[in-house]
Design a protein around this motif. Sequence first.
Motif, mmCIF file in Angstrom:
data_model
loop_
_atom_site.group_PDB
_atom_site.id
_atom_site.type_symbol
_atom_site.label_atom_id
_atom_site.label_comp_id
_atom_site.label_asym_id
_atom_site.label_seq_id
_atom_site.Cartn_x
_atom_site.Cartn_y
_atom_site.Cartn_z
ATOM 1 N N VAL A 199 31.326 -27.523 -62.411
ATOM 2 C CA VAL A 199 31.854 -26.124 -61.698
ATOM 3 C C VAL A 199 30.936 -26.276 -60.320
ATOM 4 N N LYS A 200 31.800 -25.911 -59.187
ATOM 5 C CA LYS A 200 30.662 -25.962 -57.916
ATOM 6 C C LYS A 200 30.452 -24.569 -57.900
ATOM 7 N N THR A 201 29.195 -24.163 -57.634
ATOM 8 C CA THR A 201 28.983 -22.857 -57.582
ATOM 9 C C THR A 201 28.486 -22.349 -56.272
ATOM 10 N N SER A 202 29.271 -21.412 -55.339
ATOM 11 C CA SER A 202 28.443 -20.972 -54.247
ATOM 12 C C SER A 202 28.172 -19.433 -54.157
ATOM 13 N N VAL A 203 27.205 -19.086 -53.233
ATOM 14 C CA VAL A 203 26.981 -17.735 -53.140
ATOM 15 C C VAL A 203 27.139 -17.391 -51.528
ATOM 16 N N THR A 243 40.747 -22.351 -62.108
ATOM 17 C CA THR A 243 39.857 -23.217 -61.598
ATOM 18 C C THR A 243 39.035 -22.489 -60.700
ATOM 19 N N VAL A 244 39.522 -21.371 -60.251
ATOM 20 C CA VAL A 244 38.520 -20.345 -59.321
ATOM 21 C C VAL A 244 38.177 -19.211 -60.005
ATOM 22 N N ARG A 273 34.631 -19.472 -68.125
ATOM 23 C CA ARG A 273 36.077 -19.259 -68.159
ATOM 24 C C ARG A 273 36.807 -20.232 -67.163
ATOM 25 N N ILE A 274 35.969 -20.902 -66.358
ATOM 26 C CA ILE A 274 36.821 -21.958 -65.560
ATOM 27 C C ILE A 274 35.730 -23.285 -65.834
ATOM 28 N N SER A 327 35.751 -24.111 -58.881
ATOM 29 C CA SER A 327 34.634 -23.465 -58.091
ATOM 30 C C SER A 327 34.465 -21.948 -58.482
ATOM 31 N N CYS A 328 33.359 -21.618 -58.297
ATOM 32 C CA CYS A 328 33.011 -20.343 -58.590
ATOM 33 C C CYS A 328 32.221 -19.602 -57.393
ATOM 34 N N LEU A 329 32.570 -18.569 -56.900
ATOM 35 C CA LEU A 329 32.036 -17.839 -55.865
ATOM 36 C C LEU A 329 31.182 -16.717 -56.190
#
Length: 693
Positions: free
Chosen positions: A451-455, A554-555, A575-576, A584-586
């Motif tokens: 999962v690509k995580t951004s902030v 997925t998001v 959960r994703i 991706s997780c924001l």
Amino acid sequence: MRPEVLYPLFKPVDTLKGVGPRLKPALERLVGGHVVDLLWHLPAAAVDRRHQCKIAEAEHGALCTLTVRISQHIKPSSPTRPYRILCEDETGTLVLTFFRAHSDYLLKTLPEGELRVVSGTVEHYSGEIQMTHPDHVVKVEDIDSVLKLEPIYPLTQGLSQKVLAKAIHGALAQTSELAEWHDPALMAKHGWSGWHESLLKAHNPQETTDIDMLAPARQRLAYDELLANQLALALVRLGMRKTKGHPTKGDGALRQKVLDALPFTLTGSQLKALGDVISDMESDHRMLRLLQGDVGSGKTVVALLAMLAAIETGAQAVMMAPTEILARQHLKTIEPLAEAAGVKVALLTGRDKGKTREALLENLKSGTIQIAVGTHALFQDDVAFQNLRLAVIDEQHRFGVHQRLELAAKGQAVDVLVMTATPIPRTLMLTAYGDMDVSRLVEKPAGRLPVKTSVMPSGKLGSVAEGISRKLDEGARVYWVCPLVEESEKLDLAAAEDRFKDLKKMFGDRVGLVHGRMKGKDKDAVMAAFKAGTIDILVATTVIEVGVDVPEATVMVIEHAERFGLAQLHQLRGRIGRGHGASSCLLVYQTPLGEVAQKRLKIMRETEDGFVIAEEDLKLRGAGEVLGTRQSGLPQFRMADLEAHKALLTTASDDAKVILNGDADLKTPRGQALRTLLYLFERDAAIKYLRSG
Ligand code: ADP
Ligand code: MG
């Protein structure tokens, strides 16, 4: 029965002199309701009042103890002005100032012409040497009560240091030495004194180093607490072990059918874990095993295969989940597979009433239902099984040890498999479960992408909608998690509803809302719509944290991510990234971002490894809180600090084993002393496991 020597310690706090109805609630809030609770409240720091000086030497801002002669009281000209008292020694004049003072009181405690010892912070102010509201004023003959290290206790509203210290000293006066429960060799190795001496020392530090977590007195007390914890867990475990298990040896036929029906092959971790479980079940010991695996690591399949092994022998199995959503989720996963093997599964929750419930219970009792999935409703007295052999308990730490045993009592020598998705650091594992057998699922099922995580700061939230819209066009499904608002469900809900309205304006009927206050049926309907894809943006409070499995999602957007703990963020993000698509997780945060929150978000960006996250969480927050307030099955320690006293915990675990190996009934003199220890730390429940009272 609690030993008589401990009686005074288990009286309510207001039986202490000087503790009345006004103080009682504050003490209860801060430490607890019994005298013993005051003993465990150790100083957090110490103020050094040993610095005696002359007035002329007293530096600005210094904490000083001075012996002075009172020369003159100067009453204020108006009530807003301070009351001033001039004092001297041979080097100069000190002005004591008091705001809103009672002159009667001051005239009595600081009579003109007499010598007094005053202690407090000195200030140089408009050419004068002053001390505002001295911390202590005593007669010269009592100087020793001031000239020392003064312990500083953690406080709560409605309590002052003085009052709390007095209550604690009142509690200490109720104590005397108890028969030693520790191994003399261990005590010698660490240079520990007896319980009573250590307790007095911890509360009356002689040196600043006595405040240190690793000071011998503190270590000894921490070790008392840890040993009580480990011994209690070991006793419960021994109690379970004493009842011989049933060797459960299935022929593997049902398991094979399910393995054939699975659209995937098991990972190496899953095979290994299953192997552990099956060999436990086949042995004549009772199984008590923890299956630990990150969200999505595939615990449910392992549990199902274990249950089938029991059913192959003609027995039954149950799987219990902490929430209804999760129970339904398990049912959905399990039912089609079980059907492939011709096994009958049913759901039992608190929602079943009347005839439906009766029929269910009847079928459980007759053995027609082979696997029961459910919530705590499975505990109820009228739930009986024909031949229950295996209990699988998911998300164990939300249940107490007590409940675990209750469920296991519904059959004879029921094997217990506990599943937890929360990666618990090793230290916490030991305190929560003792020396339990553990299998860990460490691999992600094949084909999963990271999962690509951004902030992002909340100021840029506007631009997120655009990105979401693009993702939706690509067929993604989106979780939109709304913030926790000060632990208030009502406010959480308001925030979620507002966000729901906003998103609805942009995306119309594709948006759904789910929150903790919805009726079970409504919740299920929304979740089902999201799973089916009739809605593709799901606005949610944290109810989705556990158990929801929608591989197409997925998001994830998490608002006010800074308010969540690491473990919770990790659970949510789990959960994703459950299907084959890239996820991706924001993490959206509100500025300014505190230091700890900043670290948390950084860790989330850097790793998806639940065990790493759990260890970091332990470092950032301290052990007591790691699993969040809701997950209260974990013990909270009063004196032991799992970071500082990590090594002692391991020692306590080994010690407990050695003790019970040599004296399983705690009958020797040391055993008797250890019983007192268990009572002292209120592990009475564990004592019930001893054969003789
Ligand atoms: P957990 O309970 O550990 O969070 P689940 O058992 O719910 O995880 O599994 C998550 C998803 O992964 C489910 O859809 C399950 O069917 C799937 N799954 C489980 N094991 C595997 C595997 N070995 N390979 C591929 N997918 C798997
Ligand atoms: Mg699961």
